[in-house]
Design a protein around this motif. Structure first.
Motif, PDB file in Angstrom:
ATOM      1  N   TYR A 107       0.837  -1.202   0.000  1.00 45.84           N
ATOM      2  CA  TYR A 107       0.000   0.000   0.000  1.00 45.84           C
ATOM      3  C   TYR A 107       0.874   1.255   0.000  1.00 45.84           C
ATOM      4  N   PHE A 108       1.931   1.241   0.808  1.00 43.21           N
ATOM      5  CA  PHE A 108       2.862   2.379   0.821  1.00 43.21           C
ATOM      6  C   PHE A 108       3.577   2.514  -0.517  1.00 43.21           C
ATOM      7  N   ALA A 109       4.117   1.407  -1.034  1.00 48.86           N
ATOM      8  CA  ALA A 109       4.868   1.462  -2.281  1.00 48.86           C
ATOM      9  C   ALA A 109       4.012   1.981  -3.425  1.00 48.86           C
ATOM     10  N   GLN A 110       2.760   1.538  -3.484  1.00 55.68           N
ATOM     11  CA  GLN A 110       1.868   1.992  -4.543  1.00 55.68           C
ATOM     12  C   GLN A 110       1.513   3.469  -4.390  1.00 55.68           C
ATOM     13  N   ALA A 111       1.240   3.897  -3.149  1.00 49.61           N
ATOM     14  CA  ALA A 111       0.905   5.309  -2.911  1.00 49.61           C
ATOM     15  C   ALA A 111       2.066   6.211  -3.309  1.00 49.61           C
ATOM     16  N   ALA A 112       3.293   5.822  -2.929  1.00 53.44           N
ATOM     17  CA  ALA A 112       4.466   6.623  -3.285  1.00 53.44           C
ATOM     18  C   ALA A 112       4.686   6.624  -4.793  1.00 53.44           C
ATOM     19  N   ASN A 113       4.542   5.467  -5.418  1.00 51.35           N
ATOM     20  CA  ASN A 113       4.696   5.356  -6.868  1.00 51.35           C
ATOM     21  C   ASN A 113       3.712   6.278  -7.583  1.00 51.35           C
ATOM     22  N   HIS A 114       2.452   6.228  -7.193  1.00 47.85           N
ATOM     23  CA  HIS A 114       1.428   7.049  -7.854  1.00 47.85           C
ATOM     24  C   HIS A 114       1.658   8.534  -7.592  1.00 47.85           C
ATOM     25  N   ARG A 115       2.061   8.861  -6.370  1.00 55.31           N
ATOM     26  CA  ARG A 115       2.325  10.265  -6.035  1.00 55.31           C
ATOM     27  C   ARG A 115       3.434  10.830  -6.925  1.00 55.31           C
ATOM     28  N   ILE A 116       4.493  10.061  -7.110  1.00 55.59           N
ATOM     29  CA  ILE A 116       5.637  10.533  -7.884  1.00 55.59           C
ATOM     30  C   ILE A 116       5.352  10.494  -9.387  1.00 55.59           C
ATOM     31  N   GLN A 117       4.828   9.372  -9.861  1.00 56.75           N
ATOM     32  CA  GLN A 117       4.669   9.211 -11.304  1.00 56.75           C
ATOM     33  C   GLN A 117       3.604  10.154 -11.878  1.00 56.75           C
ATOM     34  N   LEU A 118       2.495  10.302 -11.173  1.00 56.74           N
ATOM     35  CA  LEU A 118       1.428  11.167 -11.673  1.00 56.74           C
ATOM     36  C   LEU A 118       1.761  12.647 -11.545  1.00 56.74           C
ATOM     37  N   GLY A 119       2.740  12.988 -10.719  1.00 53.13           N
ATOM     38  CA  GLY A 119       3.134  14.380 -10.574  1.00 53.13           C
ATOM     39  C   GLY A 119       4.287  14.789 -11.455  1.00 53.13           C
ATOM     40  N   THR A 120       4.851  13.820 -12.194  1.00 55.32           N
ATOM     41  CA  THR A 120       6.030  14.083 -13.002  1.00 55.32           C
ATOM     42  C   THR A 120       5.642  14.499 -14.416  1.00 55.32           C
ATOM     43  N   ASP A 121       6.318  15.497 -14.942  1.00 54.89           N
ATOM     44  CA  ASP A 121       6.149  15.886 -16.340  1.00 54.89           C
ATOM     45  C   ASP A 121       6.461  14.672 -17.215  1.00 54.89           C
ATOM     46  N   PRO A 122       5.556  14.307 -18.166  1.00 60.98           N
ATOM     47  CA  PRO A 122       5.795  13.121 -18.998  1.00 60.98           C
ATOM     48  C   PRO A 122       7.155  13.111 -19.686  1.00 60.98           C
TER      49      PRO A 122
END
Length: 426
Positions: free
Chosen positions: A327-342
């Motif tokens: 749950y932590f790994a997924q939350a961190a992954n989504h937080r970082i990936q969705l906030g990053t310029d493509p």
């Protein structure tokens, strides 16, 4: 209930992702079978040498530390689908050659070392490319769902692959397992070739140059990316050492046999799988507070598991710990990936991979020494406590509302504006 299930598997309505998930399920199961077969082969060749096994692991992991950031630049600059096809074909050839050496009785330890280094090099390119490719398959809106489903099939393969490998090694030998792994890469290659490129969510432009430092600067200038990345580094280094702590807990604390140890591992894996399916319901980019809360919850459960007085209670708490880890790994992954310029996503996800997976062996050295001197429980206690403390520190920095990068540049205003924008978009 039907609408809930439909939401959980929404990414599978997209043809390209269905193909990708099916190919990956077969390929990842084959990879886990290969891990078991390779380790068994090393032990057979060396008379159960733990040192030789450690060397193989190090050779597979070293390229990830050295090449992942460069590979992230390749993922941003070139077609990710073609890179993945090439990576899987090379992996298939390497597994095939090693399998043939074993089948003919010509395999030597140095062969295993060489192929481990080769597979590790390919993996250094494949991992960040695959992680950033998921967003191209489904788009930003469905990325959390697709990422969670990817974690689900990975954990399914982690359970099924080793079990199948154990049976097949006893029936047919290690060579057959390695040859099957070579074939399994073909499932991913076929899936990638069958995709419709015009349905991919690709960035409008690719950079002519994809310098690694540009990706690092992009992350450092973003308060909403830097803080979860710091937390990932701390938790990954000290909290995620279960391949070391669980066998020691089972054998030296509860004095169980291999079957009982297997149940502890199964409980942890079951919790991980449950978390993966739970996070399929997430929509949009999670807030930093959720990432911090997930780290605190995970660390608390890991600490309690280290304190468990009985085997049964330890198994229950490890179920919760497994849930908290994913749950932590997924939350961190989504937080970082969705906030990053493509345009920077490949490099940032390469940095995420390096920080998350690259720090774990370093922490394992410390946790291993502590466990040897202070007992097996200390590994879980240190990992859990460190995770809680790291999350608390990140929370305090976040609440201050300001973050300065080295050199004194104040990026609070820029980070806050971008964070608000990406959160609204999620």
């Amino acid at each position: 209930m039907s609408s809930l299930l439909a939401g959980a598997f929404q990414s599978l309505t997209i043809r390209n992702f269905r193909l990708f998930a099916a190919g990956q399920l077969v390929s990842v199961a084959g990879t886990w079978m290969m891990v078991v077969a390779q380790d068994w082969l090393v032990l057979s060749l060396t008379g159960d040498s733990g040192t030789a096994l450690g060397v193989v692991t190090a050779l597979q992991f070293a390229p990830l530390l050295l090449l992942t950031l460069y590979a992230g630049g390749l993922a941003d600059r070139y077609d990710k689908r073609r890179l993945l096809v090439a990576a899987n074909l090379v992996s298939a050839v390497l597994a095939l050659l090693l399998g043939l050496l074993v089948l003919t009785g010509e395999a030597r330890l140095w062969h295993v070392y060489l192929f481990a280094l080769g597979l590790g090099t390919v993996n250094a390119v494949e991992t960040p490319t695959r992680m950033s490719f998921v967003s191209e398959l489904v788009g930003a809106d469905l990325l959390p769902n697709a990422s969670a489903l990817s974690a689900a099939y990975f954990n399914c393969a982690r359970v099924v692959g080793p079990a199948l490998a154990g049976l097949m090694i006893s029936w047919f030998g290690t060579a057959t397992v390695m040859l099957l792994n070579a074939v399994s890469y073909g499932a991913t290659v076929v899936a990638l070739r069958l995709m419709r490129p015009d349905e991919l969510h690709r960035p409008e432009r690719r950079p002519a140059r994809a310098a690694v430092l540009d990706g690092v600067r992009h992350m450092m200038a973003r308060h909403d990316l830097l803080l979860p990345m710091v937390l990932v580094a701390a938790v990954g280094m000290l909290g995620f050492n279960f391949q070391l702590t669980l066998p020691l807990l089972a054998k030296t604390v509860f004095h169980t046999d291999a079957a009982a140890f297997g149940l502890l591992t199964t409980a942890f894996a079951a919790g991980s799988l449950l978390a993966a399916f739970t996070t399929t319901l997430r929509r949009g980019r999670p807030r930093l507070g959720l990432v911090i809360g997930a780290a605190i919850g995970f660390g608390t459960l890991e600490t309690l598991a280290g304190l468990a007085p009985t085997y049964a209670l330890a198994a229950v708490l490890l179920l919760g710990t497994g849930f908290g880890s994913i749950y932590f790994a997924q939350a961190a992954n989504h937080r970082i990936q969705l906030g990053t310029d493509p345009a920077y996503r490949g490099r940032v996800m390469a940095l995420y991979t390096l920080v998350f997976q690259g720090t774990t062996p370093l922490g394992a050295l410390l946790v291993g020494v502590l466990s040897e001197r202070l007992g097996a429980r200390s590994g879980l206690l240190v990992g859990g406590t460190a995770s809680v403390l790291a999350a608390t520190a990140v929370l305090l920095v976040h609440l201050r509302g300001r973050h300065r990068v080295p050199g004194g540049t104040d990026v609070a205003a820029t980070g806050a504006a971008l964070e608000e924008k990406t959160d609204r978009a999620g």
